[in-house]
Design an enzyme around this catalytic site. Structure first.
Site, PDB file in Angstrom:
ATOM      1  N   PHE A  81     -43.575 -26.133 -32.521  1.00  8.14           N
ATOM      2  CA  PHE A  81     -44.066 -25.008 -31.726  1.00  8.14           C
ATOM      3  C   PHE A  81     -43.101 -23.827 -31.771  1.00  8.14           C
ATOM      4  CE2 PHE A  81     -47.637 -26.903 -29.676  1.00  8.14           C
ATOM      5  CZ  PHE A  81     -47.331 -28.205 -29.331  1.00  8.14           C
ATOM      6  N   THR A 127     -55.014 -15.859 -35.447  1.00  9.33           N
ATOM      7  CA  THR A 127     -54.716 -14.510 -35.949  1.00  9.33           C
ATOM      8  C   THR A 127     -54.458 -14.517 -37.455  1.00  9.33           C
ATOM      9  OG1 THR A 127     -52.400 -14.814 -35.345  1.00  9.33           O
ATOM     10  CG2 THR A 127     -53.801 -13.663 -33.774  1.00  9.33           C
ATOM     11  N   TYR A 150     -46.236 -10.995 -36.533  1.00  9.86           N
ATOM     12  CA  TYR A 150     -46.298 -12.341 -35.900  1.00  9.86           C
ATOM     13  C   TYR A 150     -47.301 -13.196 -36.657  1.00  9.86           C
ATOM     14  CZ  TYR A 150     -48.546 -15.865 -33.064  1.00  9.86           C
ATOM     15  OH  TYR A 150     -49.149 -17.023 -32.662  1.00  9.86           O
ATOM     16  N   ARG A 293     -57.181  -1.128 -26.907  1.00 14.32           N
ATOM     17  CA  ARG A 293     -55.825  -1.416 -27.391  1.00 14.32           C
ATOM     18  C   ARG A 293     -55.870  -1.438 -28.919  1.00 14.32           C
ATOM     19  NH1 ARG A 293     -53.179  -7.123 -25.650  1.00 14.32           N
ATOM     20  NH2 ARG A 293     -54.963  -7.865 -26.857  1.00 14.32           N
ATOM     21  N   GLY A 295     -55.821  -2.306 -32.636  1.00 10.66           N
ATOM     22  CA  GLY A 295     -55.781  -3.616 -33.309  1.00 10.66           C
ATOM     23  C   GLY A 295     -56.751  -4.626 -32.734  1.00 10.66           C
TER      24      GLY A 295
HETATM   25  C1  WQD Z   1     -57.642 -10.985 -24.822  1.00  5.77           C
HETATM   26  C2  WQD Z   1     -58.656  -9.910 -24.450  1.00  5.77           C
HETATM   27  C3  WQD Z   1     -57.888  -7.679 -24.849  1.00  5.77           C
HETATM   28  C4  WQD Z   1     -54.715  -7.812 -21.823  1.00  5.77           C
HETATM   29  C5  WQD Z   1     -53.771 -12.962 -28.669  1.00  5.77           C
HETATM   30  C6  WQD Z   1     -52.679 -12.632 -29.665  1.00  5.77           C
HETATM   31  C7  WQD Z   1     -51.673 -13.671 -29.673  1.00  5.77           C
HETATM   32  C8  WQD Z   1     -52.269 -15.029 -29.709  1.00  5.77           C
HETATM   33  C9  WQD Z   1     -53.264 -15.212 -28.588  1.00  5.77           C
HETATM   34  C10 WQD Z   1     -50.956 -16.823 -30.460  1.00  5.77           C
HETATM   35  C11 WQD Z   1     -58.734  -8.785 -25.472  1.00  5.77           C
HETATM   36  C12 WQD Z   1     -58.099  -7.924 -23.359  1.00  5.77           C
HETATM   37  C13 WQD Z   1     -55.771  -8.153 -22.647  1.00  5.77           C
HETATM   38  C14 WQD Z   1     -54.890  -6.802 -20.844  1.00  5.77           C
HETATM   39  C15 WQD Z   1     -57.167  -6.543 -21.548  1.00  5.77           C
HETATM   40  N1  WQD Z   1     -51.264 -15.948 -29.504  1.00  5.77           N
HETATM   41  N2  WQD Z   1     -56.969  -7.534 -22.503  1.00  5.77           N
HETATM   42  N3  WQD Z   1     -56.119  -6.212 -20.744  1.00  5.77           N
HETATM   43  O1  WQD Z   1     -55.565 -10.171 -28.181  1.00  5.77           O
HETATM   44  O2  WQD Z   1     -57.173 -12.159 -28.229  1.00  5.77           O
HETATM   45  O3  WQD Z   1     -54.899 -12.344 -29.053  1.00  5.77           O
HETATM   46  O4  WQD Z   1     -54.194 -14.297 -28.700  1.00  5.77           O
HETATM   47  O5  WQD Z   1     -51.389 -16.844 -31.542  1.00  5.77           O
HETATM   48  O6  WQD Z   1     -50.938 -13.551 -28.450  1.00  5.77           O
HETATM   49  O7  WQD Z   1     -53.277 -12.546 -30.940  1.00  5.77           O
HETATM   50  O8  WQD Z   1     -55.357 -12.108 -26.564  1.00  5.77           O
HETATM   51  O9  WQD Z   1     -54.934 -12.150 -24.151  1.00  5.77           O
HETATM   52  O10 WQD Z   1     -53.936 -10.264 -25.523  1.00  5.77           O
HETATM   53  O11 WQD Z   1     -56.411 -10.325 -25.100  1.00  5.77           O
HETATM   54  O12 WQD Z   1     -58.265  -5.987 -21.432  1.00  5.77           O
HETATM   55  O13 WQD Z   1     -53.971  -6.440 -20.064  1.00  5.77           O
HETATM   56  O14 WQD Z   1     -58.262  -9.325 -23.221  1.00  5.77           O
HETATM   57  O15 WQD Z   1     -58.349  -6.378 -25.226  1.00  5.77           O
HETATM   58  O16 WQD Z   1     -60.085  -8.365 -25.553  1.00  5.77           O
HETATM   59  P1  WQD Z   1     -55.821 -11.624 -28.015  1.00  5.77           P
HETATM   60  P2  WQD Z   1     -55.065 -11.204 -25.283  1.00  5.77           P
END
Ligand code: WQD
Length: 334
Positions: A81, A127, A150, A293, A295
Site C-alpha cells: 500500500f 486513475t 500520482y 475542478r 481534470g
Molecule cells: C469525488 C467527486 C469531485 C471534493 C480520486 C483521486 C484519487 C483516488 C481516489 C486513489 C468528484 C467532487 C470532491 C470536494 C467536490 N485515490 N468533489 N468537492 O476525484 O474521483 O478521484 O479518487 O487512487 O484520490 O483520483 O475523488 O473524492 O476527489 O472527488 O465536489 O471538495 O467529488 O468533483 O466529482 P476523485 P474525489
C-alpha cells in the site's frame, strides 16, 4: 500466512490488517507514519483481539530496513500500500512522487527476490484508466493515458510488475484497481482522518459536518449526469479490505499477473452522497455549487464482474453504510 503489509497503518492498510487477522493470517506492518498514526496499531489489536501483528516504523525506500524485516520474519506474501496518493500534490511535486512511489517499489521487489518471496498484491487505482472512453470501466480498457503524476506512478508500477513476471514466471501478482474508497470500520476506531484541507469528497464532508470547515464546495453541477454533479463508484473500505483477503487466496493458488477492479459497479453523484449523508446522519451540511475542478470527468464507475467471477468477491455494503460509518468514525475522533 505471514504477510508483510507496507503502509499498513494507513486508511486502506489498517482495514486490510483487520480482515487479515480475522482470517487467521499473521501480519507484519512496515509504515513510516508519514500519513498515519502509531496508535492505529493498538486499535487494530483492539478490534481483532489479536496480537499477531508487528510494526516496523521504517520507510520502504530503506533497503537495509526492508532486508532486516525479511531476515527477522518468514514473510510469505506482501501487500504493498505504501505510497503518496494526493493527486494535486503530485502535480506540484512530480519528482517527489516518482522517487517515493517507484523507488520504494523497486527496493521492495529486490528484497523480495533476495528472500525468494514472489507473491505480491499491489494497491493500484482506477486513475490508471485516465478518462475512460465509457462506463462501466472494465480491466481490459486502455490504461496509461493518465492525467497526473500520482496516477502515472501507479501505471508505471503496473508495467514493472508485468515485466517482472515475464522475466520470472514464479511470481504471483494481483493488481487491484480501487475506485473511490470511503467509509470506516463499524467500531469507529479506524477510518480516514487526513491532516489539513482534504482533497477528496468524503473527508471534506466530514470536516464540514464537524464544524471544522465552513462549507462544502461542490465542483460543478453542469456535468452530463443525472443531477449535473460528478458521478463516482464509491466503495466501502471494509469491502475493499475483504477483496484483498480474496486476492491472497487467488495468488496463493496460481502464478501470473491478475488485474481486478475493486468497485461496486454503481455510480453515485456528489449530491447523492451529500443528501444521503444529511438524511442518514441527521446533520447539517452547508454547501455551495462552485466551478468545476480541473481534470475532473463527468462519471467513472467500474464493471466489477471479473473480481466476482475470479475472486468470489463483491461489495456488499451500501452507500448508507458508507455515510453512516464515515460519520461514526469522525464523531469518535473529533
Ligand atoms: C469525488 C467527486 C469531485 C471534493 C480520486 C483521486 C484519487 C483516488 C481516489 C486513489 C468528484 C467532487 C470532491 C470536494 C467536490 N485515490 N468533489 N468537492 O476525484 O474521483 O478521484 O479518487 O487512487 O484520490 O483520483 O475523488 O473524492 O476527489 O472527488 O465536489 O471538495 O467529488 O468533483 O466529482 P476523485 P474525489
Amino acid at each position: 500466512m505471514k504477510i508483510l503489509v507496507t503502509g499498513g497503518l494507513g486508511f486502506i492498510g489498517s482495514h486490510t490488517c483487520v480482515e487479515l487477522l480475522e482470517n487467521g493470517h499473521e501480519v507484519v506492518v512496515v509504515d513510516n507514519l508519514n500519513n498515519s498514526k502509531k496508535d492505529v496499531l493498538d486499535k487494530i489489536k483492539k478490534i481483532t483481539g489479536s496480537d499477531k501483528i508487528k510494526l516496523y516504523v521504517e520507510d520502504v525506500k530503506n533497503i537495509k530496513a526492508l532486508d532486516n524485516i525479511f531476515k527477522e520474519n518468514n514473510i510469505e506474501c506482501v501487500i504493498h500500500f505504501a505510497g503518496y496518493k494526493a493527486v494535486g500534490e503530485s502535480v506540484k511535486n512530480p519528482i517527489m512522487y516518482y522517487e517515493n512511489n517507484i523507488v520504494s517499489t523497486i527496493n521492495l521487489l529486490n528484497v523480495m527476490k533476495k528472500y525468494n518471496v514472489k507473491k505480491i498484491i499491489f494497491s493500484s487505482t482506477a486513475t490508471v484508466y485516465g478518462e475512460p472512453k465509457s462506463c462501466p470501466v472494465s480491466e481490459n480498457f486502455s490504461t496509461g493515458n493518465t492525467t497526473n503524476p500520482y496516477a502515472t506512478t501507479k501505471y508505471m508500477i503496473e508495467r514493472i510488475l508485468d515485466d517482472l513476471y515475464k522475466s520470472d514466471n514464479e511470481w504471483s501478482i494481483a493488481i487491484l484497481r480501487y475506485f473511490n474508497p470511503i467509509g470506516a470500520h463499524k467500531s469507529g476506531l479506524i477510518g480516514e482522518n487526513p491532516n489539513g484541507i482534504p482533497n477528496n469528497l468524503m473527508p471534506y464532508i466530514l470536516k464540514v459536518a464537524a464544524g471544522e470547515l465552513p462549507k462544502l464546495n461542490i465542483f460543478g453541477n453542469d456535468y452530463n449526469t443525472h443531477d449535473g454533479t460528478g458521478v463516482r463508484d464509491y466503495i466501502h473500505v471494509v469491502d475493499l479490505a475483504k477483496g484483498h483477503v480474496k486476492a491472497i487466496e487467488k495468488i496463493s493458488s496460481e502464478n501470473g499477473v491478475k488485474v481486478y477492479n475493486l468497485g461496486t459497479g454503481i455510480g453515485y453523484s456528489v449530491l447523492d452522497i451529500v443528501n444521503t449523508f444529511i438524511e442518514k446522519n441527521k446533520v447539517e451540511l452547508p454547501y455551495e455549487i462552485t466551478d468545476r475542478r480541473p481534470g475532473d470527468v463527468d462519471e467513472v464507475f467500474s464493471n466489477p464482474t471479473k473480481a466476482k467471477n475470479e475472486l468470489g468477491w463483491e461489495a456488499k455494503l451500501s452507500i448508507d453504510d458508507m455515510c453512516v460509518d464515515s460519520w461514526n468514525f469522525k464523531k469518535n475522533n473529533i
